[in-house]
Enzyme design. Sequence first.
Site, mmCIF file in Angstrom:
data_model
loop_
_atom_site.group_PDB
_atom_site.id
_atom_site.type_symbol
_atom_site.label_atom_id
_atom_site.label_comp_id
_atom_site.label_asym_id
_atom_site.label_seq_id
_atom_site.Cartn_x
_atom_site.Cartn_y
_atom_site.Cartn_z
ATOM 1 N N LEU A 43 5.550 37.707 70.218
ATOM 2 C CA LEU A 43 6.959 37.923 70.532
ATOM 3 C C LEU A 43 7.321 39.309 70.003
ATOM 4 O O LEU A 43 6.866 39.689 68.922
ATOM 5 C CB LEU A 43 7.845 36.880 69.842
ATOM 6 C CG LEU A 43 7.736 35.442 70.341
ATOM 7 C CD1 LEU A 43 8.452 34.502 69.381
ATOM 8 C CD2 LEU A 43 8.334 35.312 71.741
ATOM 9 N N ASP A 44 8.140 40.049 70.758
ATOM 10 C CA ASP A 44 8.482 41.385 70.289
ATOM 11 C C ASP A 44 9.438 41.325 69.098
ATOM 12 O O ASP A 44 9.926 40.258 68.706
ATOM 13 C CB ASP A 44 9.031 42.252 71.433
ATOM 14 C CG ASP A 44 10.350 41.742 71.996
ATOM 15 O OD1 ASP A 44 11.179 41.240 71.220
ATOM 16 O OD2 ASP A 44 10.560 41.864 73.217
ATOM 17 N N ASN A 45 9.710 42.471 68.528
ATOM 18 C CA ASN A 45 10.502 42.572 67.300
ATOM 19 C C ASN A 45 11.860 41.884 67.408
ATOM 20 O O ASN A 45 12.323 41.224 66.482
ATOM 21 C CB ASN A 45 10.677 44.055 66.952
ATOM 22 C CG ASN A 45 11.370 44.270 65.622
ATOM 23 O OD1 ASN A 45 10.853 43.887 64.583
ATOM 24 N ND2 ASN A 45 12.538 44.878 65.656
ATOM 25 N N SER A 47 12.777 39.506 69.603
ATOM 26 C CA SER A 47 12.732 38.119 70.074
ATOM 27 C C SER A 47 12.494 37.167 68.907
ATOM 28 O O SER A 47 11.971 37.554 67.861
ATOM 29 C CB SER A 47 11.641 37.945 71.126
ATOM 30 O OG SER A 47 11.895 38.783 72.235
#
Length: 199
Positions: A43-45, A47
Amino acid sequence: MDRYFIINKPHNMVSQFVSSHPVRLLGELDFDFPEGTHAIGRLDNDSEGLLILTTNKKVTRLLFQGKAPHERTYLVRVKGIMSEATLQRLKEGVAICIAEGQEYITTPCRVEIVPRPPGLFDHPRELPNNAPHTWLTITLTEGKFHQVRKMVGAVHHRCQRLIRISIEDLLLGNLQPGEVKELPEEEFFSLLKIDDYKD
C-alpha cells in the site's frame, strides 16, 4: 517455520522495513517481527488498511501469479457526490494511464456507494462530513500502480481516503492503525483461498 501476520497499515507509513528516504517504516510498529519478514502487495504511503506480512517467500507468487485472480476490496472516500451514471462507468471499466502515456482499460469490477462505516478509525487529515463526498467500496482482481486512485480520478472524483479492507476472506476487521495480528498457516491460506501452498 514460516509466520503470517496482518496489520492495519497507518496513513503516512510505507510498506517497507528499509528505505533510503526519510519515511516511516514498518519496523516502527510496536511489534517484534522475525527476521525475513516482508510485506505482500504494498500500500502506498497515503493508503491505509490491510497489509500482509510474512516470512514465507512463496506467498507473493501464490497470491498474485496463481491460476485464479484474488479479490481485493477497498473502502474509498472521494470528493463530491458520485452519480449512478458515474458509478456504472467505474463498474464497466475506465481508461487509466499505466506507463509512459500507455492507456489501459480496467477490468469490470464491483463498485458500490456505501455509508461511512460506524466506528471507522480516524484519519488525521480527513475532511469534515459536511464537505460533499461519497464513500465507495471497490473490489478488484487486478492491481495496477495506484489503480483505485487513477480510476476515481478518471471519472473526475479526487480520492480523499483509501483503505484496503479485505483480500479474499482475509479481513481487516476491527484492527486499529498500527495493530498486528498473527495467523496460523492453515487459517491464513484458507482465508486467501489458496490450497496448493504445500506444493
